[in-house]
Design a protein around this motif. Structure first.
Motif, PDB file in Angstrom:
ATOM      1  N   ASP A  89      28.281  52.745 -11.723  1.00 44.10           N
ATOM      2  CA  ASP A  89      26.933  52.232 -12.610  1.00 44.10           C
ATOM      3  C   ASP A  89      26.778  50.938 -12.945  1.00 44.10           C
ATOM      4  N   GLN A  90      27.989  50.113 -12.794  1.00 48.26           N
ATOM      5  CA  GLN A  90      27.565  48.569 -12.789  1.00 48.26           C
ATOM      6  C   GLN A  90      27.187  48.061 -11.135  1.00 48.26           C
ATOM      7  N   GLN A  91      27.578  48.825 -10.288  1.00 49.28           N
ATOM      8  CA  GLN A  91      27.324  48.232  -8.746  1.00 49.28           C
ATOM      9  C   GLN A  91      26.173  48.781  -8.277  1.00 49.28           C
ATOM     10  N   LYS A  92      25.741  49.860  -8.841  1.00 47.08           N
ATOM     11  CA  LYS A  92      24.605  50.365  -8.043  1.00 47.08           C
ATOM     12  C   LYS A  92      23.362  49.689  -7.842  1.00 47.08           C
ATOM     13  N   ALA A  93      23.135  48.615  -8.638  1.00 50.52           N
ATOM     14  CA  ALA A  93      22.096  47.805  -8.202  1.00 50.52           C
ATOM     15  C   ALA A  93      22.330  46.850  -7.132  1.00 50.52           C
ATOM     16  N   ASP A  94      23.657  46.231  -6.979  1.00 49.47           N
ATOM     17  CA  ASP A  94      24.107  45.644  -5.865  1.00 49.47           C
ATOM     18  C   ASP A  94      24.080  46.352  -4.521  1.00 49.47           C
ATOM     19  N   ILE A  95      24.552  47.861  -4.640  1.00 52.67           N
ATOM     20  CA  ILE A  95      24.324  48.410  -3.304  1.00 52.67           C
ATOM     21  C   ILE A  95      23.058  48.679  -3.098  1.00 52.67           C
ATOM     22  N   ASP A  96      22.119  48.777  -3.788  1.00 55.05           N
ATOM     23  CA  ASP A  96      20.710  48.684  -3.482  1.00 55.05           C
ATOM     24  C   ASP A  96      20.400  47.430  -2.941  1.00 55.05           C
ATOM     25  N   ARG A  97      20.670  46.169  -3.403  1.00 48.68           N
ATOM     26  CA  ARG A  97      20.472  45.024  -2.978  1.00 48.68           C
ATOM     27  C   ARG A  97      20.809  44.678  -1.650  1.00 48.68           C
ATOM     28  N   GLN A  98      22.232  45.431  -1.562  1.00 53.28           N
ATOM     29  CA  GLN A  98      22.820  45.106  -0.048  1.00 53.28           C
ATOM     30  C   GLN A  98      22.000  45.772   0.986  1.00 53.28           C
ATOM     31  N   PHE A  99      21.530  46.908   0.827  1.00 52.46           N
ATOM     32  CA  PHE A  99      20.656  47.335   1.904  1.00 52.46           C
ATOM     33  C   PHE A  99      19.243  47.026   2.171  1.00 52.46           C
ATOM     34  N   LYS A 100      18.817  46.273   0.973  1.00 54.38           N
ATOM     35  CA  LYS A 100      17.624  45.543   0.981  1.00 54.38           C
ATOM     36  C   LYS A 100      17.739  44.463   2.022  1.00 54.38           C
ATOM     37  N   ASP A 101      18.685  43.938   1.507  1.00 56.58           N
ATOM     38  CA  ASP A 101      19.245  42.500   2.351  1.00 56.58           C
ATOM     39  C   ASP A 101      19.330  42.621   3.833  1.00 56.58           C
ATOM     40  N   ASN A 153      20.591  58.133  15.543  1.00 56.41           N
ATOM     41  CA  ASN A 153      20.982  59.598  15.970  1.00 56.41           C
ATOM     42  C   ASN A 153      22.465  59.748  15.574  1.00 56.41           C
ATOM     43  N   MET A 154      23.337  58.746  15.046  1.00 56.93           N
ATOM     44  CA  MET A 154      24.611  58.964  15.027  1.00 56.93           C
ATOM     45  C   MET A 154      24.974  59.659  13.729  1.00 56.93           C
ATOM     46  N   GLY A 155      24.046  59.650  12.706  1.00 59.85           N
ATOM     47  CA  GLY A 155      24.141  60.368  11.455  1.00 59.85           C
ATOM     48  C   GLY A 155      25.472  59.748  10.703  1.00 59.85           C
ATOM     49  N   ALA A 156      26.089  60.953  10.191  1.00 60.43           N
ATOM     50  CA  ALA A 156      27.283  60.396   9.374  1.00 60.43           C
ATOM     51  C   ALA A 156      28.505  60.317  10.429  1.00 60.43           C
ATOM     52  N   LEU A 163      27.982  64.237   3.802  1.00 56.70           N
ATOM     53  CA  LEU A 163      27.256  65.119   4.743  1.00 56.70           C
ATOM     54  C   LEU A 163      25.917  65.690   4.234  1.00 56.70           C
ATOM     55  N   LYS A 164      25.906  65.683   3.177  1.00 58.39           N
ATOM     56  CA  LYS A 164      24.642  66.475   2.380  1.00 58.39           C
ATOM     57  C   LYS A 164      23.337  66.015   2.783  1.00 58.39           C
ATOM     58  N   PRO A 165      23.160  64.576   2.806  1.00 59.27           N
ATOM     59  CA  PRO A 165      21.874  64.038   3.323  1.00 59.27           C
ATOM     60  C   PRO A 165      21.556  64.218   4.636  1.00 59.27           C
ATOM     61  N   TYR A 166      22.494  64.741   5.464  1.00 60.29           N
ATOM     62  CA  TYR A 166      22.186  64.973   6.901  1.00 60.29           C
ATOM     63  C   TYR A 166      22.311  66.434   7.348  1.00 60.29           C
ATOM     64  N   LEU A 167      22.361  67.406   6.465  1.00 63.54           N
ATOM     65  CA  LEU A 167      22.319  68.565   6.623  1.00 63.54           C
ATOM     66  C   LEU A 167      21.306  69.401   6.179  1.00 63.54           C
ATOM     67  N   PHE A 200      25.800  56.379  -1.581  1.00 63.88           N
ATOM     68  CA  PHE A 200      26.002  55.545  -0.490  1.00 63.88           C
ATOM     69  C   PHE A 200      25.235  56.270   0.960  1.00 63.88           C
ATOM     70  N   SER A 201      25.815  57.424   0.978  1.00 63.98           N
ATOM     71  CA  SER A 201      25.323  58.186   2.191  1.00 63.98           C
ATOM     72  C   SER A 201      23.996  58.157   2.307  1.00 63.98           C
ATOM     73  N   GLN A 202      23.436  58.585   1.329  1.00 64.71           N
ATOM     74  CA  GLN A 202      21.830  58.704   1.344  1.00 64.71           C
ATOM     75  C   GLN A 202      21.097  57.648   1.520  1.00 64.71           C
ATOM     76  N   LYS A 203      21.799  56.412   0.727  1.00 66.96           N
ATOM     77  CA  LYS A 203      21.025  54.930   1.221  1.00 66.96           C
ATOM     78  C   LYS A 203      21.068  54.661   2.520  1.00 66.96           C
ATOM     79  N   ALA A 204      22.176  54.953   3.197  1.00 63.34           N
ATOM     80  CA  ALA A 204      22.113  54.597   4.761  1.00 63.34           C
ATOM     81  C   ALA A 204      21.565  55.302   5.632  1.00 63.34           C
ATOM     82  N   LYS A 205      21.162  56.800   5.319  1.00 64.39           N
ATOM     83  CA  LYS A 205      20.390  57.759   6.252  1.00 64.39           C
ATOM     84  C   LYS A 205      18.879  57.285   5.923  1.00 64.39           C
ATOM     85  N   ASP A 206      18.453  56.932   4.580  1.00 59.38           N
ATOM     86  CA  ASP A 206      17.274  56.311   4.325  1.00 59.38           C
ATOM     87  C   ASP A 206      16.784  55.090   5.131  1.00 59.38           C
TER      88      ASP A 206
END
Length: 514
Positions: free
Chosen positions: A424-436, A150-153, A510-514, A472-478
C-alpha cells in the motif's frame, strides 16, 4: 696327449649346458587405421564441437600421455578422448564456421594388446566447417520490441548455473580438485535442472525463461591454493577458453527452453556484482575497470555467440548482470556516507557500462549468421530501475547511458525489487517506476524494456505477496514490458518433482496473460 680330448669334450659339454643366448623376436606391426567417421575431408560441419571416431583393425590401447598428444589446429581444441574396442573417439571443440581444421594423432598414439607390437602410424585428419549462414533479410527477424511484447510472463532459473564460490578466500566448490558441472549447478541448494521442470512452466502459461550463468570458474584455469584463488594471476592469463563440458551443459539447459517454444535470455551473471568484504569477491567485470577485462570479456562472448549462432529468434543474449563500480556502489544512491561518492569514478563507471555494452554488441554481431540480427539486451548501471538512481548525483537521468547500436534489435534491462507487505505504501512508487521506464527508455531511447528480475521479498503464498505479484504483473503487461520473476515459484526440492512452491503467486502472475 691322451687327456686333451676329454678336456675338450668336457668344455663343449659345459658350453652346451649353459644359458641359451637371448634372441629378440621380430616386432609385430602396430594397429592400422581402417576408417574415420565422419570421413576424412568432410565438409558442412555446423556444430561448435565435432566427435571424430578413428577405427583400427584391432582393439587398441591409448595411454593418458597418448591422449594428451592428440592435437587440432585452427584455434580449436581437443575436449575429450575416449576408447571402445577398436575405436578412438576424439571430440574437437571451439570450432568456428568457414574454417579448415587438421586433427593429428602422432605416431604411437595407439597400441595393440600383443607383446612387442609397434605403435600406430601417425594419422592426419582434415575437415571443413560450413560457411556462416547469411544474415536474415531485413525485416525477416522479429524486432526486439515484438519479442519483448511476445514474451509474456517469465521466470528466472536462479541459483543454478549461476552458482559459484563467491569469495576468493573461500573457494569451497573448488575444494574438490575436479568439480563437475553438477557440483556447480547444485552448489546453492537447487537440484540438477530437468526438461520436466521447464515443461511445467510452459504448460502453466509462462513464455520466457532467463538462464543466469556464471562463467569465471569455467574460463581457463582457476589456481586455488589453500582455498584461495589467485584472481590476479587469472586475470593476467591469456587462456580464455570456456570448459567445453560447462558450455555443453549450458547449451543443454537452453535447449530445454527453446524446445518448449519459449523465449530464452542467456546472460553473464555473477561475473559482475559486489566485491565482498575487504574486496575478496569474485566479480571480475567492474564498471570503471573496462581495460583490465575487455579482452577476456570479448573472448567469452565470442565463444557463447559462436556456440549459439544458428539458434532462432527465441534466444536472446544479455550482456552482463548487475555491474557495479570499484566502490560497490548501488546506483549511486545508497552510499553509507556522502564522502564515499567520487564524481570521477561515477563518470568512469558510466563510460565503462557503455564500453562493455558496445563491445558485447560488436563481438556478437561479428560472429555473423543469425547473430547479425539477434535481439540483444543491455543493462543499466547495476540494472537499476529508478530514473532517480541511474545517476542521481549527476542530475542527468540516462544522458550518460548510451545504446550500443540503433534501435531495432536491442532492449534495455532493469531489475525491480519491492516489499510485498508494504504494498500500500509502495504502490505509487511502482506506478511511477513504470511511467519513468516508459518515458526515459521506451519513448526517449526508442527501445523496449525487459524487467529481468523482480520480486516482493517473500517466498510464500501470503495474501500480501499474491496481491503484489498480481498488480506488478498486470502493470508490466499493460506497459508492454517483459517481466521475469526471480526464482522462487519452484524452489529447492520442488524443482526435482517438479511442482510449485508458491502456486498462489504463480497464478497471480499468469492471470493478466490468460
Amino acid at each position: 696327449m691322451r687327456f686333451r680330448l676329454p678336456i675338450l669334450a668336457l668344455a663343449l659339454f659345459a658350453f652346451a649346458c649353459g644359458e641359451p643366448a637371448e634372441v629378440t623376436p621380430e616386432e609385430i606391426p602396430g594397429p592400422v587405421l581402417v576408417s574415420a567417421s565422419p570421413a576424412d575431408g568432410t565438409g558442412g560441419i555446423v556444430e561448435s564441437s565435432l566427435p571424430v571416431t578413428f577405427t583400427f583393425d584391432q582393439n587398441i590401447i591409448c595411454s593418458q600421455e597418448g591422449q594428451q598428444g592428440v592435437t587440432v589446429d585452427g584455434g580449436a581444441y581437443v575436449s575429450k578422448v575416449s576408447l571402445s574396442g577398436p575405436d578412438l573417439t576424439v571430440v574437437v571443440s571451439g570450432l568456428s564456421r568457414g574454417k579448415h581444421y587438421v586433427v593429428t594423432l602422432p605416431a604411437g598414439t595407439v597400441l595393440g594388446f600383443q607383446k612387442n607390437q609397434k605403435g600406430s602410424e601417425a594419422v592426419t585428419y582434415r575437415f571443413l566447417t560450413k560457411e556462416p549462414d547469411p544474415a536474415p533479410e531485413p525485416g525477416a527477424w522479429e524486432s526486439a520490441s515484438d519479442a519483448v511484447r511476445n514474451m509474456g510472463a517469465g521466470w528466472n532459473l536462479g541459483n543454478t548455473l549461476d552458482a559459484n564460490s563467491g569469495d576468493i578466500t573461500h573457494m569451497w566448490i573448488e575444494f574438490n580438485p575436479h568439480p563437475t558441472t553438477a557440483d556447480y549447478e547444485t552448489a546453492w541448494g537447487q537440484p540438477v535442472t530437468t526438461r520436466a521442470l521447464i515443461h511445467m512452466f510452459k504448460e502453466a502459461g509462462f513464455n520466457a525463461i532467463r538462464v543466469p550463468v556464471t562463467w569465471y570458474p569455467h574460463i581457463g584455469t582457476l589456481e586455488v591454493e589453500g582455498g584461495r584463488w589467485n584472481m590476479a594471476k587469472w586475470l593476467e592469463s591469456t587462456d580464455y577458453r570456456v570448459d567445453p563440458a560447462w558450455m555443453g551443459r549450458v547449451r543443454e539447459v537452453v535447449d530445454y527452453v527453446i524446445d518448449e517454444g519459449m523465449y530464452c535470455i542467456l546472460n553473464v551473471h555473477h561475473d559482475t556484482g559486489d566485491h565482498g568484504d575487504e574486496k575478496n569477491g569474485t566479480a571480475w567485470l567492474v564498471a570503471d575497470r573496462f581495460d583490465a577485462s575487455k579482452e577476456r570479456y570479448a573472448a567469452l562472448w565470442q565463444q557463447i555467440a559462436e556456440t549459439f549462432r544458428d539458434y532462432g529468434e527465441h534466444l536472446l543474449f544479455e550482456s552482463y548482470n548487475e555491474m557495479l563500480d570499484s566502490y560497490d556502489s548501488w546506483c549511486f544512491a545508497s552510499f553509507e556516507s556522502p564522502d564515499r561518492y567520487d564524481a570521477t569514478v561515477a563518470a568512469a563507471a558510466y563510460e565503462g557500462i557503455n564500453n562493455y555494452a558496445d563491445l558485447f554488441a560488436k563481438t556478437v554481431r561479428a560472429t555473423g549468421g543469425n547473430n547479425a540480427v539477434r535481439n540483444l539486451v543491455v543493462n543499466t548501471y547495476g540494472a537499476c530501475s529508478g530514473a532517480g538512481t541511474w545517476n542521481t548525483h549527476l542530475q542527468e537521468p540516462l544522458t550518460r547511458f548510451d545504446l550500443p547500436e540503433a534501435p531495432g534489435h536491442i532492449a534495455v534491462q532493469v531489475h525491480s525489487y519491492w516489499e510485498a507487505d508494504k504494498f500500500d505504501q509502495q504502490k505509487a512508487d511502482i506506478d511511477r517506476q513504470f511511467k519513468d521506464l516508459d518515458q526515459n527508455v521506451v519513448q526517449r531511447l526508442g527501445v523496449p524494456v525487459v524487467i529481468g528480475e523482480w520480486g516482493g521479498g517473500v517466498n510464500e503464498d501470503s495474501p500480501a505477496m499474491i496481491r503484489f505479484a498480481g498488480y506488478f504483473s498486470q502493470k508490466a503487461k499493460d506497459a508492454g514490458m517483459a517481466a521475469l520473476y526471480w526464482m522462487c515459484l519452484s524452489d529447492g526440492k520442488d524443482r526435482a518433482v517438479p511442482t510449485w512452491t508458491t502456486p498462489g503467486v504463480k497464478d497471480a502472475i499468469l492471470k493478466p496473460y490468460l
